[in-house]
Design an enzyme around this catalytic site. Structure first.
Site, PDB file in Angstrom:
ATOM      1  N   ASP A   3      21.664  20.177 -30.929  1.00 35.07           N
ATOM      2  CA  ASP A   3      22.201  19.066 -31.722  1.00 35.07           C
ATOM      3  C   ASP A   3      23.501  19.460 -32.431  1.00 35.07           C
ATOM      4  OD1 ASP A   3      22.193  16.482 -32.711  1.00 35.07           O
ATOM      5  OD2 ASP A   3      20.945  16.984 -34.445  1.00 35.07           O
ATOM      6  N   HIS A  20      30.252  17.508 -26.475  1.00 27.25           N
ATOM      7  CA  HIS A  20      29.231  17.681 -25.430  1.00 27.25           C
ATOM      8  C   HIS A  20      29.679  18.743 -24.419  1.00 27.25           C
ATOM      9  CE1 HIS A  20      26.975  14.504 -27.162  1.00 27.25           C
ATOM     10  NE2 HIS A  20      27.772  13.515 -26.782  1.00 27.25           N
ATOM     11  N   LEU A  77      13.584  33.806 -15.795  1.00 27.36           N
ATOM     12  CA  LEU A  77      13.514  32.789 -16.850  1.00 27.36           C
ATOM     13  C   LEU A  77      13.271  31.391 -16.275  1.00 27.36           C
ATOM     14  CD1 LEU A  77      14.264  32.144 -19.969  1.00 27.36           C
ATOM     15  CD2 LEU A  77      16.472  31.462 -19.018  1.00 27.36           C
TER      16      LEU A  77
HETATM   17  C1  IPE Z   1      17.906  15.099 -30.727  1.00 34.87           C
HETATM   18  O1  IPE Z   1      19.122  14.852 -31.317  1.00 34.87           O
HETATM   19  C2  IPE Z   1      17.998  14.874 -29.249  1.00 34.87           C
HETATM   20  C3  IPE Z   1      18.748  15.864 -28.505  1.00 34.87           C
HETATM   21  C4  IPE Z   1      19.326  16.905 -29.003  1.00 34.87           C
HETATM   22  C5  IPE Z   1      18.841  15.638 -27.101  1.00 34.87           C
HETATM   23  P1  IPE Z   1      19.555  13.415 -31.846  1.00 34.87           P
HETATM   24  O2  IPE Z   1      20.942  13.573 -32.330  1.00 34.87           O
HETATM   25  O3  IPE Z   1      19.302  12.384 -30.824  1.00 34.87           O
HETATM   26  O4  IPE Z   1      18.540  13.198 -33.041  1.00 34.87           O
HETATM   27  P2  IPE Z   1      18.652  12.319 -34.356  1.00 34.87           P
HETATM   28  O5  IPE Z   1      19.021  10.923 -33.937  1.00 34.87           O
HETATM   29  O6  IPE Z   1      19.697  12.933 -35.221  1.00 34.87           O
HETATM   30  O7  IPE Z   1      17.295  12.424 -34.982  1.00 34.87           O
HETATM   31  C1  IPE Z   2      23.395  16.531 -29.342  1.00 30.23           C
HETATM   32  O1  IPE Z   2      24.527  16.272 -30.104  1.00 30.23           O
HETATM   33  C2  IPE Z   2      23.536  16.011 -27.933  1.00 30.23           C
HETATM   34  C3  IPE Z   2      22.625  14.904 -27.622  1.00 30.23           C
HETATM   35  C4  IPE Z   2      21.827  14.284 -28.453  1.00 30.23           C
HETATM   36  C5  IPE Z   2      22.635  14.439 -26.254  1.00 30.23           C
HETATM   37  P1  IPE Z   2      24.777  14.862 -30.801  1.00 30.23           P
HETATM   38  O2  IPE Z   2      25.539  14.012 -29.876  1.00 30.23           O
HETATM   39  O3  IPE Z   2      23.490  14.292 -31.285  1.00 30.23           O
HETATM   40  O4  IPE Z   2      25.678  15.312 -32.015  1.00 30.23           O
HETATM   41  P2  IPE Z   2      25.636  14.782 -33.514  1.00 30.23           P
HETATM   42  O5  IPE Z   2      24.207  14.910 -33.976  1.00 30.23           O
HETATM   43  O6  IPE Z   2      26.090  13.372 -33.473  1.00 30.23           O
HETATM   44  O7  IPE Z   2      26.540  15.683 -34.260  1.00 30.23           O
HETATM   45 MG    MG Z   3      22.499  14.469 -33.035  1.00 31.60          MG
END
Ligand code: IPE
Ligand code: IPE
Ligand code: MG
Length: 262
Positions: free
Chosen positions: A39, A56, A150
């Site tokens: 995240d 990403h 792994l």
């Molecule tokens: C969790 O992150 C999902 C992934 C990392 C794939 P999100 O960014 O979707 O979660 P919330 O919305 O902050 O809880």
């Molecule tokens: C995690 O990063 C990637 C996915 C959920 C696919 P985010 O896109 O949720 O990044 P933030 O949380 O907005 O910083």
């Molecule tokens: Mg996120």
């Protein structure tokens, strides 16, 4: 059938700081199963004034490094949360980019992953992903099926509640078909209907980017998992952070509801 031996001494390029952490690690107690909520990509990009897609892309590099280090360190399996059942709520351009990155990652990395004995698998409602992603996943699974190093488990279109719903459906179907007696339903039996069937529960959960929640990840499997949380954003997450998490993990006492060890 490559099984790359965890040879820490020979692994090249450890920095001095990493070497200090390596010296603190007990090789015999490296976690078997590590789960990661990848995240913070969006925040990483925003802090640089860039569109979210850059975050990403940078996140994929962190995954590469962490997979490699996990394999070198002898971790048995890595389950990474890459796309949740709720992530469809994002703009279609962002969803499309994430799917393209997945396909690109698999196409680009499979050769090296296979050379290192990594087996690729996916958990979640993967059949509902775009066809190109489904195809790339099938190809990767088949190509790496015989590898014994792994296990890289990609959680894609994954939701903990969706998984439990799917498990209940499968279990009820077998009860109705007379394949499973109601009094045979216990925790082990439920576990067999989950996407993670056959895998041990994660020993360690890592969540970067500072949020203190599960976001619907592995709700059943994380019952007694140790959590390691860090404000570091996923695109900044490096093997140094993984080593810190592992050293910290080894200092914990896991009691599983039992008594404190004297
Ligand atoms: C969790 O992150 C999902 C992934 C990392 C794939 P999100 O960014 O979707 O979660 P919330 O919305 O902050 O809880
Ligand atoms: C995690 O990063 C990637 C996915 C959920 C696919 P985010 O896109 O949720 O990044 P933030 O949380 O907005 O910083
Ligand atoms: Mg996120």
């Amino acid at each position: 059938m490559l099984r790359r031996k965890a040879d820490w001494a020979k692994a090249i390029g450890w920095t001095d700081e990493e070497k200090k952490l390596l010296a603190l690690l007990d090789r015999s107690r490296v976690p078997v199963h590590v789960a990661i909520i990848m995240d913070g990509n969006g925040r990483w990009a925003r802090s640089r004034g860039l569109p979210r897609g850059f975050g990403h892309r940078a996140g994929v590099e962190s995954l590469r490094e962490v997979v490699r280090a996990s394999s070198d360190l002898g971790i048995g399996m890595l389950t990474v949360y890459a796309f949740s059942t709720e992530n469809w709520r994002r703009p279609s351009e962002e969803v499309g980019l994430l799917m393209n990155l997945l396909v690109e990652y698999l196409n680009r990395e499979m050769e090296e992953l296979c050379a290192n004995g990594v087996r690729v698998n996916a958990i979640g409602r993967t059949a509902d992903l775009p066809p190109a992603a489904v195809k790339a996943l099938e190809w990767s699974r088949a190509k790496s099926a015989g590898n014994e190093g792994l296990l890289l488990n990609l959680a894609l279109n994954y939701g903990g509640r969706a998984e439990i719903v799917d498990a209940v459906k499968g279990l009820v179907g077998d009860v109705v078909a007379g394949k499973l007696a109601p009094d045979q339903v216990d925790e082990k039996a439920v576990g067999r209907y989950l996407y993670t069937t056959g895998l041990p529960d994660p020993d360690l959960l890592i969540r970067p980017a500072g949020d203190l929640r599960l976001s619907n990840f592995l709700l059943w499997q994380l019952a007694y998992t140790e959590f390691w949380l860090t404000p570091v954003l996923w695109p900044d997450f490096r093997r140094l952070h993984l080593l810190k998490a592992l050293v910290d993990f080894q200092r914990r006492e896991r009691r599983f509801g039992g008594l404190h060890n004297p």
